[in-house]
Each structure stands twice: as C-alpha cells, then as structure tokens.
Design an enzyme around this catalytic site. Structure first.
Site, PDB file in Angstrom:
ATOM      1  N   TYR A   1      23.779 -34.275  47.011  1.00 59.01           N
ATOM      2  CA  TYR A   1      23.771 -35.414  46.245  1.00 59.01           C
ATOM      3  C   TYR A   1      25.007 -36.163  46.475  1.00 59.01           C
ATOM      4  CZ  TYR A   1      19.284 -33.852  43.919  1.00 59.01           C
ATOM      5  OH  TYR A   1      18.038 -33.342  43.754  1.00 59.01           O
TER       6      TYR A   1
ATOM      7  N   TYR B   1      41.405 -63.733  -1.416  1.00 62.12           N
ATOM      8  CA  TYR B   1      42.137 -62.530  -0.998  1.00 62.12           C
ATOM      9  C   TYR B   1      43.164 -62.732   0.186  1.00 62.12           C
ATOM     10  CZ  TYR B   1      42.609 -58.029   1.843  1.00 62.12           C
ATOM     11  OH  TYR B   1      43.080 -56.999   2.327  1.00 62.12           O
TER      12      TYR B   1
ATOM     13  N   GLU C   1      38.288 -48.777   2.659  1.00 65.89           N
ATOM     14  CA  GLU C   1      37.944 -48.871   4.093  1.00 65.89           C
ATOM     15  C   GLU C   1      37.397 -47.635   4.661  1.00 65.89           C
ATOM     16  OE1 GLU C   1      42.069 -49.541   5.384  1.00 65.89           O
ATOM     17  OE2 GLU C   1      42.132 -51.448   4.469  1.00 65.89           O
TER      18      GLU C   1
ATOM     19  N   HIS D   1      53.821 -51.748   6.335  1.00 57.33           N
ATOM     20  CA  HIS D   1      52.621 -51.234   7.398  1.00 57.33           C
ATOM     21  C   HIS D   1      53.308 -50.840   8.543  1.00 57.33           C
ATOM     22  CE1 HIS D   1      50.085 -53.175   4.471  1.00 57.33           C
ATOM     23  NE2 HIS D   1      48.839 -53.002   5.061  1.00 57.33           N
TER      24      HIS D   1
ATOM     25  N   PHE E   1      37.317 -57.715  11.679  1.00 57.76           N
ATOM     26  CA  PHE E   1      38.587 -56.973  12.129  1.00 57.76           C
ATOM     27  C   PHE E   1      38.089 -55.552  12.535  1.00 57.76           C
ATOM     28  CE2 PHE E   1      38.241 -56.699   7.250  1.00 57.76           C
ATOM     29  CZ  PHE E   1      37.527 -55.445   7.342  1.00 57.76           C
TER      30      PHE E   1
ATOM     31  N   ASN F   1      45.950 -58.383  10.939  1.00 60.06           N
ATOM     32  CA  ASN F   1      44.726 -58.048  11.012  1.00 60.06           C
ATOM     33  C   ASN F   1      43.914 -58.479  12.172  1.00 60.06           C
ATOM     34  OD1 ASN F   1      41.834 -58.253   8.819  1.00 60.06           O
ATOM     35  ND2 ASN F   1      43.533 -56.989   8.421  1.00 60.06           N
TER      36      ASN F   1
ATOM     37  N   ARG G   1      24.476 -38.194  49.100  1.00 61.03           N
ATOM     38  CA  ARG G   1      23.155 -38.975  49.621  1.00 61.03           C
ATOM     39  C   ARG G   1      23.246 -39.848  48.159  1.00 61.03           C
ATOM     40  NH1 ARG G   1      17.915 -36.073  48.237  1.00 61.03           N
ATOM     41  NH2 ARG G   1      19.271 -34.235  48.671  1.00 61.03           N
TER      42      ARG G   1
END
Length: 522
Positions: free
Chosen positions: A285, A58, A420, A88, A334, A200, A288
């Site tokens: 608060y 791959y 994915e 991409h 990834f 990646n 405190r």
C-alpha cells in the site's frame, strides 16, 4: 509618521496566503492601503465619544473579564489601558522566532485595519514602522489558551509599543524604550480601548498555524519527489498512477498527486525494464496507495488554508465597533476555535505524510520486500550496516508525530474566574506544528537518502530525467554511501534540502502542486 517606503501594501480583508508567506519568509515590511484610513478613523472617533459618555462600554470605560462591572473614570482610561498591557505580560518559555513575531505583527495590523477595533491610525503606523525598521518585540511563546485572544503574547508585543518590555534591534536585545529610540520611533500612549484592541485577537495562534501550513506544504510537495524516488528504487509499478483510476474517485488532491508523480517518473529506464515479466502482481500500500494518502493530505491542507486565510483577514478583538450602526458590541470573535481546528487538520496531514513515508523507508531497507536491493542498502552488508539505524530514527520520529497529532481543539479548561469557561487551545495546537514539520523533514530526508541509494543500485539502468536531476542535487551535498561513516551530518543535510525546497527547485521553479485555499474567500 508616513507609510514605510518599499513596503508590501496590504488591502484589509483581501490579503492572500502568498503575501503572508512572503512576509514570513522574506521579512518584508508591510503597510496598510491608505484607502482604509477613513473607516479606521471613524471607529476610533466612536470609541472616543463612548469614553467621554456615562454609559458603561466594556473595555472602554470598564474593567476587563470578570472585572467588567467596575466602571472606570474618564481621566483614568489611559492608565487603565497601560495597566492592562503590563498585567497581561505573563508569557513564559522560549521566545518566539523573530520571523514569527513579525508575521504576528502584520496579522494584528491587518485586523486593526478592518476599521472595527476603534484603534487610532497612529497606532497602526507605529506597527508599520517597527516592521520597516526592524524593531522586533521579544515574545515568550507560552501562556495563551486561544480564547479571549492570545492575551499574553500579544501583550508582550504591545509592551514594546508603549516603551516597556524588550525588543531586538540591530542585533541587540534592548528594553522596548531603547529599541524604539534607536530606531527613531516614539512610544504610543494608548487611548480608550486601544490596549484591549491590541491584545484581544487570534494573531499569535494564527501566525503559528500559518507557519505550520507553509512548512507542511513544502513537505507535501517534497514527498511527491521522495515517493517517486522510492517507487523507482524498489522497481514499483506506475500503473496505480494512471489518471483514469483517480478520475473515477474524483478527489482533487489525489488526481494532482498522481499527475505529479507520473511526470516525475516519466522516462525512467528502471521502470521500463520491468513492465514485462515482473512476478509481483501488486505493490504494498505504501507504494500503490500514494496518491490516495498524499492526495487526501493535500486536500486537508487546502481546507486548513481556507480557514486560515479567512482568519488572517478577520477582525477578532472585543468589543467590536460597528460604525454604521453606531454601536460598540461585545462578542466572541477572539475565540480561536477555527484556528484550533485548522491546526489539528495540519497536524493530521503532517503525521500521515510521515507515516506512509516511513513505511517506504522500511520497504527499501528490507531485503525481503525491496526487490533485490541489498540489506539496509549497505555496500558489503554485514561489515556495513548501511541505513539500518536511519530507518529506526524515522520510526521514532513517525511515532512522535502520531502522539503530537492528537487533537488540541477538544481540550478546554475554564479561566478568569469562569468568565472564560471554554477555550480553544489553538495557541499550543498551532505551535506544536513546528516540531512536527521538523520531524517530517527528517523522515523525508532519510527517504531521500534511501531512494537515491536504491536507484544507484539499479545501475546501469537509470531513473527518469527529473529524478536524476534531484539525485544530482543530493549528491552535490551528500556523497553516496560506499561504506559506513558518521551519519548524522548526512541526515541533517538531506533534511535541509527538504526544508529549504532546494531539492524540489532543482527540478522546477514552479511548484509541483500549488498551495491555495480550498474555496475562494469571497
């Protein structure tokens, strides 16, 4: 190419948060310890051999994602990697700040240097030299879902390395090819798996999460100072800061916050003036419980720091080269789920620091609660409104941060034809931290203005020496509010004192509390 001179040397797997913050804030050039080269070369050779073989591996001789079943001929591997980068480059929106891009590049360099990516050493050298010479890719900030890597932003970074895309160099925005040429650098021709190794990974998400962490820590440190000013301004009790109280609970952050506030308030005449005869039994608060709230935020930030320090040093691309085993194995490093969780933790801490600070602001401007301070801290109230609307602004910012703090890590949507099918959303989860810390700086800036005015109203009593130094530092930039005036510049200046750590530095060069990971990274 040779290693850049005067660069910060990074040892793969052992880079500290302090070094990463210096890279971000100081724009340092970096170089990888050359002792890492044999492992890098060995992994690259393993990939080269795989690319020449007949077995499908791959990302080496196959397509990507849903197209992983498509075998690619050996003579087409260079085209495959180049096409991967160009296809991409789909980022949109505002461009990343150059300092964030440089941090992302350094993180990618650290990841590749682990010797598990199969990327040749000359590719790492190009990143080193781009950082040294100031060639900064133009990277749109939107487009990653934080799984299968931060693909789009890292592709824009890589595009410049192959002579495509755009980059900033010497104050100009140029094509990637021109920027490299003007810097005396040569584009790289990507070999098998190298494009995939570069895009990646989680470096975009991790860079933004680290920046959010660094800014959030400054806010956490500054809130100790603004909280101490507020406590003295309303003549609050320091009894809740006694060390015995916090030792009985045992949380480190709580113990350290109480100790820092005790030190800041030590020697205050205002405090000593009401130890006896004060009709109030307990403070609200927001006064405190300051160590309990701020301390919990400190602990949460340290937990996030632990995660991000590990992630910054990790190999997060796919597939990974296991050189000793002779394997190239597909996995899921990834997936940025750890970064998404860390970003959500930081967001929660930022929201809560602002939430309790806003209540202290509200306390100081309310004449029914402020122990005789003038309404809205105004001189001649009625004619003047004082800090009335500054408090409203803090309420708006606090509410905005509450909405932004909703978790991003619980979101997911399938992408890439359901290959994915679960993603982390770490990218925008980390990126939203910049907006949140900017909001918090403004909240703390208003608290600073209110606390300073409140303390000045207690004259002739004076505050502690440490807090007086901070007050003097503020007044060197923002004069006291004697009458209503155009307020926006005052708020900006006060927030800048917080963001730049200028105010804290007037008291001590050493941190009031120290950022470090919750546990050793091992």
């Amino acid at each position: 190419m040779t290693a850049p001179a005067n660069a910060l040397v990074l040892t793969p797997g052992k880079v500290t948060l302090d070094a990463l913050e210096r890279i971000y804030r100081e724009g340092l050039a970096v170089t990888i310890d050359r002792a890492a080269r044999p492992a890098i070369d060995a992994a690259a050779e393993r990939v080269r051999q795989a690319a020449m073989g007949n077995e499908a591996v791959y990302g080496v001789n196959t397509g990507f994602g849903k197209l992983a079943s498509v075998k690619i001929a050996a003579e087409d591997t260079e085209t495959l990697q180049r096409n991967l980068i160009l296809s991409h480059c789909c980022g949109v929106g505002d461009d990343m700040e150059p300092a964030a891009v440089r941090l992302m590049m350094a993180l990618k360099l650290m990841s590749l240097a682990r010797g598990a990516s199969g990327v040749r050493f000359e590719v790492l050298e190009l990143i080193e030299n781009m950082l040294a010479k100031g060639v900064t890719p133009v990277v749109p900030a939107q487009g990653s879902v934080g799984a299968s890597g931060d693909l789009a932003p890292l592709a824009h970074m890589t595009a410049v390395m192959i002579g495509e895309g755009e980059a900033e160099f010497d104050g100009e925005r140029l094509s990637g090819a021109d920027a490299l040429a003007k810097a005396g650098l040569t584009p790289v021709v990507l070999g098998p798996k190298e494009g995939l190794g570069l895009i990646n990974g989680t470096q975009f998400s991790t860079a933004y999460a680290l920046i959010g962490l660094f800014q959030a820590w400054r806010m956490a440190e500054a809130c100790l100072l603004t909280a101490s000013l507020s406590t003295d301004a309303i003549m609050g009790s320091t009894a809740p800061l006694l060390p015995e109280i916090h030792a009985l609970r045992g949380h480190r952050g709580q113990i350290e916050v109480a100790a820092a506030m005790r030190k800041l308030m030590d020697g205050s005449e205002i405090r000593e003036s009401h130890r006896e005869g004060d009709s109030r039994v307990q403070d609200p608060y927001c006064i405190r419980c300051q160590p309990q709230v701020a301390g919990a935020c400190v602990d949460l930030l340290r937990m996030a720091a632990h995660t991000l320090e590990i992630e910054a040093n990790a190999a997060t691309d796919n597939p990974l080269v296991l050189t000793e085993a002779g394997l190239i194995v597909s996995g899921g490093n990834f997936h940025a789920e750890p970064v998404a969780f860390a970003a959500d933790q930081i967001a929660l801490a930022v929201a809560e620091i602002g939430s309790i600070a806003q209540r202290r602001v509200a306390l100081m401007v309310d004449p029914t609660l402020s122990f005789d301070l003038p309404p809205f801290l105004a001189k001649d109230p009625g004619l003047n409104s004082g800090l009335m609307i500054a408090e409203v602004t803090t309420a708006a910012l606090m509410s905005e941060n509450k909405h932004l703090a909703n978790p991003c890590s619980t979101d997911s949507t399938p992408t890439s034809a359901n290959q994915e099918d679960h993603v982390s959303m770490a990218a925008h989860g980390a990126r939203r931290l910049g907006r949140m810390t900017a909001n918090l700086a403004n909240i703390l800036g208003v608290e600073l203005l209110c606390g300073a005015l409140g303390i000045e109203c207690r004259a002739p009593l004076v505050t502690s020496p440490a807090l007086q130094m901070a007050l003097n530092g503020l007044r060197a930039v923002v004069p006291t509010l004697d009458a209503d005036r155009y307020m926006a510049p005052d708020l900006r200046a006060a927030a800048q004192l917080i963001l730049n750590r200028t105010l804290v530095a007037t008291i001590s060069d050493a941190p009031l509390i120290r950022l470090e990971a919750a546990h050793a990274t091992g």
